[in-house]
Design an enzyme around this catalytic site. Structure first.
Site, PDB file in Angstrom:
ATOM      1  N   LYS A 127       0.862  -1.207   0.000  1.00  0.00           N
ATOM      2  CA  LYS A 127       0.000   0.000   0.000  1.00  0.00           C
ATOM      3  C   LYS A 127       0.888   1.244   0.000  1.00  0.00           C
ATOM      4  O   LYS A 127       1.885   1.256  -0.714  1.00  0.00           O
ATOM      5  CB  LYS A 127      -0.972  -0.056   1.176  1.00  0.00           C
ATOM      6  N   HIS A 139      -8.595  -3.433  -6.117  1.00  0.00           N
ATOM      7  CA  HIS A 139      -8.419  -3.521  -4.664  1.00  0.00           C
ATOM      8  C   HIS A 139      -9.490  -2.694  -3.966  1.00  0.00           C
ATOM      9  O   HIS A 139      -9.897  -1.634  -4.440  1.00  0.00           O
ATOM     10  CB  HIS A 139      -7.019  -3.046  -4.256  1.00  0.00           C
ATOM     11  N   GLU A 176     -11.129 -10.621  -0.759  1.00  0.00           N
ATOM     12  CA  GLU A 176     -10.757  -9.853   0.424  1.00  0.00           C
ATOM     13  C   GLU A 176     -11.997  -9.137   0.970  1.00  0.00           C
ATOM     14  O   GLU A 176     -12.393  -8.084   0.437  1.00  0.00           O
ATOM     15  CB  GLU A 176      -9.718  -8.792   0.068  1.00  0.00           C
ATOM     16  N   SER A 188      -6.416  -9.155   6.860  1.00  0.00           N
ATOM     17  CA  SER A 188      -5.863  -9.461   8.185  1.00  0.00           C
ATOM     18  C   SER A 188      -5.143 -10.811   8.279  1.00  0.00           C
ATOM     19  O   SER A 188      -5.189 -11.463   9.325  1.00  0.00           O
ATOM     20  CB  SER A 188      -6.943  -9.335   9.268  1.00  0.00           C
TER      21      SER A 188
END
Ligand code: PGA
Length: 242
Positions: free
Chosen positions: A8, A88, A157, A193
Site C-alpha cells: 500500500k 483492490h 478480500e 488481516s
C-alpha cells in the site's frame, strides 16, 4: 501456492529494495517454489529478484499519455513489471473507482498479457445480510471481467477484514472460496488481516491457493514465515487432494 505482499502506501524506495533483496535471498536459500510477489508503492517500483516478482498496485489503462497522477504501462515496462493489482478494495471504496473503470483496466492489461491479481470482496453491511447477498454482491464485481483469462489470479478480500484484525471463520472462507471457484478455475487467494499467526491455518484450507497480505507482511521476516508455512503445507495439501 501464491504469496503476495501489498505494501500500500508504506515503505520507501530504499526500504523496498532491501525488503526485496532479503526476501529473494530467503526464497533462494530455502528452495521455495511457491510464487512470491510484492506490490510496492509507485515510487518504489523496481525489477524483481531471482524468485520474487514485483507488481504494480495500480495502473491506468493506457501505454502513456495525459493522465495526471497515474502510472501507465510505459512506467511499468521500465522495470519489466508484468503483474498488476486491479480492483483492490481501497481503490474501490477509498479512491472511488467504479466497476466500469476497473473493467477497462482489466481489459487493457489482459490484452497486454499481464498477470492480473483481481480483488473482490464485500463490505460489512452486505456480509450481515447473509451468504446469498454476499455472493450476489461479488457477481457485480465480475462485470466486464474475463474470469477465464489465463493470467488471472483472484483475491477474495472482505472489505471489513482488511486492516482490522478481523477475519471470517475458516469455515466461512472455505464456503465463499468454494462458491467463487464455481465461477472461475483460476487461482484464488484470501486477503484481509492475514498475519504470521493465522497464515498457516488459512493456507491449509482446500480452496485457498494463497494469500494477499497487507500490514502483516510489512516486516519481511513475518512474510518469510508465511512463505515457510506454505512450503511446509505442500505435502499436507497434496495428501488431502489424493
Ligand atoms: P491487510 O490488507 O492484510 O492489512 O488486512 C490486505 C489487503 O488489503 O490486501
Amino acid at each position: 501456492m501464491i504469496l503476495a505482499a501489498n505494501f500500500k502506501s508504506n515503505l520507501n524506495r530504499a526500504k523496498t529494495a532491501a525488503y526485496v533483496q532479503t526476501l529473494d535471498t530467503f526464497c533462494t536459500q530455502n528452495g521455495v517454489d511457491d510464487r512470491v510477489m510484492v506490490f510496492p508503492p509507485a515510487s518504489a517500483l523496481c525489477v524483481g529478484g531471482l524468485h520474487v516478482s514485483v507488481g504494480a498496485q495500480n495502473a491506468f489503462a493506457a501505454k502513456n499519455g495525459a493522465f495526471t497522477g497515474e502510472l501507465a504501462q510505459d512506467q511499468l515496462d521500465e522495470f519489466n513489471i508484468r503483474t498488476v493489482l486491479i480492483g483492490h478494495s481501497e481503490r474501490r471504496h477509498v479512491i472511488g473507482e467504479r466497476q466500469e473503470l476497473i473493467a477497462e483496466k482489466f481489459a487493457y492489461y489482459q490484452k497486454q498479457g499481464f498477470e492480473i491479481v483481481y480483488c473482490i470482496g464485500e463490505p460489512l453491511e452486505v456480509r450481515e445480510e447473509g451468504n446469498d447477498a454476499l455472493l450476489e454482491y461479488l457477481e457485480a464485481q465480475y462485470e466486464g471481467i474475463d474470469l477465464h483469462y489465463s493470467g488471472l489470479i483472484v483475491a477474495y478480500e472482505p472489505v471489513w477484514a482488511i486492516g482490522t484484525g478481523l477475519t471470517p471463520t475458516l469455515a466461512n472462507i472455505e464456503l465463499i472460496h468454494s462458491a467463487i471457484k464455481e465461477r472461475t478455475s483460476r487461482p484464488l487467494l484470501y486477503g484481509g488481516s492475514v498475519k504470521k499467526e493465522n497464515a498457516r491455518e488459512i493456507l491449509a484450507l482446500e480452496h485457498v491457493d494463497g494469500v494477499l497480505v497487507g500490514s502483516g507482511a510489512l516486516e519481511v521476516n513475518h512474510f518469510c514465515s508465511m512463505i515457510a508455512d506454505a512450503k511446509s503445507l505442500h505435502v499436507h495439501k497434496e495428501r488431502v487432494k489424493s
